[in-house]
Scaffold this active site. Structure first.
Site, PDB file in Angstrom:
ATOM      1  N   GLY A 102       0.812  -1.219   0.000  1.00 11.15           N
ATOM      2  CA  GLY A 102       0.000   0.000   0.000  1.00 11.15           C
ATOM      3  C   GLY A 102       0.844   1.266   0.000  1.00 11.15           C
ATOM      4  O   GLY A 102       0.352   2.337   0.324  1.00 11.15           O
ATOM      5  N   ASP A 143      -0.799   8.507  -6.960  1.00  8.59           N
ATOM      6  CA  ASP A 143       0.498   7.913  -6.642  1.00  8.59           C
ATOM      7  C   ASP A 143       1.600   8.445  -7.546  1.00  8.59           C
ATOM      8  O   ASP A 143       2.661   8.870  -7.078  1.00  8.59           O
ATOM      9  CB  ASP A 143       0.426   6.383  -6.771  1.00  8.59           C
ATOM     10  CG  ASP A 143      -0.615   5.785  -5.855  1.00  8.59           C
ATOM     11  OD1 ASP A 143      -1.091   6.500  -4.955  1.00  8.59           O
ATOM     12  OD2 ASP A 143      -0.962   4.602  -6.052  1.00  8.59           O
TER      13      ASP A 143
HETATM   14  C1  GLA Z   1      -4.107   2.932  -5.329  1.00  7.39           C
HETATM   15  C2  GLA Z   1      -4.213   3.670  -6.668  1.00  7.39           C
HETATM   16  C3  GLA Z   1      -4.442   5.167  -6.450  1.00  7.39           C
HETATM   17  C4  GLA Z   1      -5.591   5.415  -5.470  1.00  7.39           C
HETATM   18  C5  GLA Z   1      -5.433   4.564  -4.207  1.00  7.39           C
HETATM   19  C6  GLA Z   1      -6.603   4.686  -3.280  1.00  7.39           C
HETATM   20  O1  GLA Z   1      -2.945   3.328  -4.658  1.00  7.39           O
HETATM   21  O2  GLA Z   1      -3.039   3.507  -7.432  1.00  7.39           O
HETATM   22  O3  GLA Z   1      -4.692   5.800  -7.684  1.00  7.39           O
HETATM   23  O4  GLA Z   1      -6.839   5.199  -6.073  1.00  7.39           O
HETATM   24  O5  GLA Z   1      -5.240   3.195  -4.519  1.00  7.39           O
HETATM   25  O6  GLA Z   1      -6.710   5.979  -2.798  1.00  7.39           O
END
Ligand code: GLA
Length: 329
Positions: A112, A160
């Site tokens: 994550g 991200d």
């Molecule tokens: C992943 C995705 C992001 C976002 C997050 C949740 O990290 O790559 O674009 O949607 O989940 O916030």
């Protein structure tokens, strides 16, 4: 342990031999402080970069085909992301010869913490350096997002890649994902951010992420808005009329984006107590309305709160991964 950079170069030499890598680049991972599952709905997010990241060493491939090596023994899924970035760079007109790519990371896959955006960005930077070309951070972020959509099959938002391409240590980035307007938010010196890995592994490709995104896109269509997270407060009442599951998803999105804005304001006003409360509310919403938490993450959050944390929440896409905890230093 040697730095990721040194390990990437050593891995390159061990797998691809001489000549050694001709370019090396690094990109950080990220932890999202608040604003999850809102980026693809045009919401506001507040991520920050991490000291841990991904190093990539590249050189020309002797035999004319792209080659890949990494420290992630037994997991080749990452090569889709790296190969996708190379393909997108070439499609963008970058004159890139066939390359050998060696990857070393201080980020676990699926924790994550954006191991994928970190990998994509580091590969892109190293390949651009090899080709003697450059891309502005905005364009780099979009190219990496496109690579993830087209070649890894994950319909991710822009948070991200944007954070990884732009963020500097000691600050968060407040990004409006509808307009891509953004600014840096300084982190108060007496705020300590802790990241705890639950050890539960997700794969965003497993479908849970795409299913949530489909629910959110469906709610936006029904309500007739381009960006669900920008639904005016006066219209929030209309969410109650949606089918129960879709209503829960939509409720999370509109409130979470508003919470992220409030949290950024709380940091600017140095109101750490309010910042912490918003984090905890975010967790409850991701757990109960968006249904992307897991019991291990809930336990980390509850444990931190019991020990006096300002606030805590799961972070990122969910279905495992990490929790972020705010403490008064
Ligand atoms: C992943 C995705 C992001 C976002 C997050 C949740 O990290 O790559 O674009 O949607 O989940 O916030």
């Amino acid at each position: 342990m040697a730095s990721a950079d040194a390990r990437a170069r050593a891995l390159f030499a061990a797998r691809f031999g001489d000549p050694p890598a001709t370019a090396c680049a690094w990109a950080p991972g990220r932890v999202n402080l608040i604003g999850d599952h809102v980026d693809y709905a045009g919401g506001t997010v507040l991520p920050m970069s991490l000291a841990a990241g991904t190093a990539v060493a590249v050189g020309c491939a002797e035999d004319g085909v792209d080659r890949f090596a990494s420290e992630w023994e037994g997991d080749a899924s990452w090569t889709r992301y790296a190969a996708g970035v190379l393909q997108e760079l070439r499609a963008h007109g970058v004159a890139l010869p066939p390359v050998a790519v060696a990857v070393a990371a201080d980020l676990a896959i699926g924790a994550g913490l954006s191991s994928s955006a970190s990998l994509e960005t580091a590969v892109a930077r190293a390949a651009l350096a090899l080709a003697g070309e450059a891309l502005a951070p905005d364009a780099l972020a979009r190219l990496c997002q496109r690579a993830e959509h087209l070649h890894a099959g994950v319909p991710c938002g822009i948070m991200d890649q944007w954070c990884v391409a732009h963020a500097a240590p000691g600050e968060a980035i407040r990004l409006d994902c509808a307009t891509l307007a953004w600014r840096r938010v300084a982190l108060p010196a007496d705020l300590r951010i802790e990241v705890v890995d639950s050890g539960v592994r997700h794969a965003l490709r497993d479908g849970g992420y795409a299913a949530r995104r489909a629910d959110v896109d469906g709610a936006a269509r029904t309500l007739g808005v381009a960006h669900l997270a920008r639904l005016g407060r006066a219209r929030w009442i209309e969410i109650d009329a949606l089918e129960p599951r879709i209503a829960r998803r939509a409720r999370h999105v509109v409130r979470e984006s508003a919470r992220a804005e409030e949290a950024a304001d709380a940091l600017a006003a140095h109101d750490l107590a309010r910042f912490g409360r918003l984090l905890t509310e975010s967790h409850r919403s991701l757990r109960d309305d968006f249904e992307v938490s897991v019991p291990e993450l809930d336990a980390i959050v509850d444990g931190a709160l019991a020990r006096g944390a300002l606030g805590a929440r799961m972070t990122g896409g969910g279905f495992g991964g990490s929790a972020v905890i705010a403490w008064r230093a």
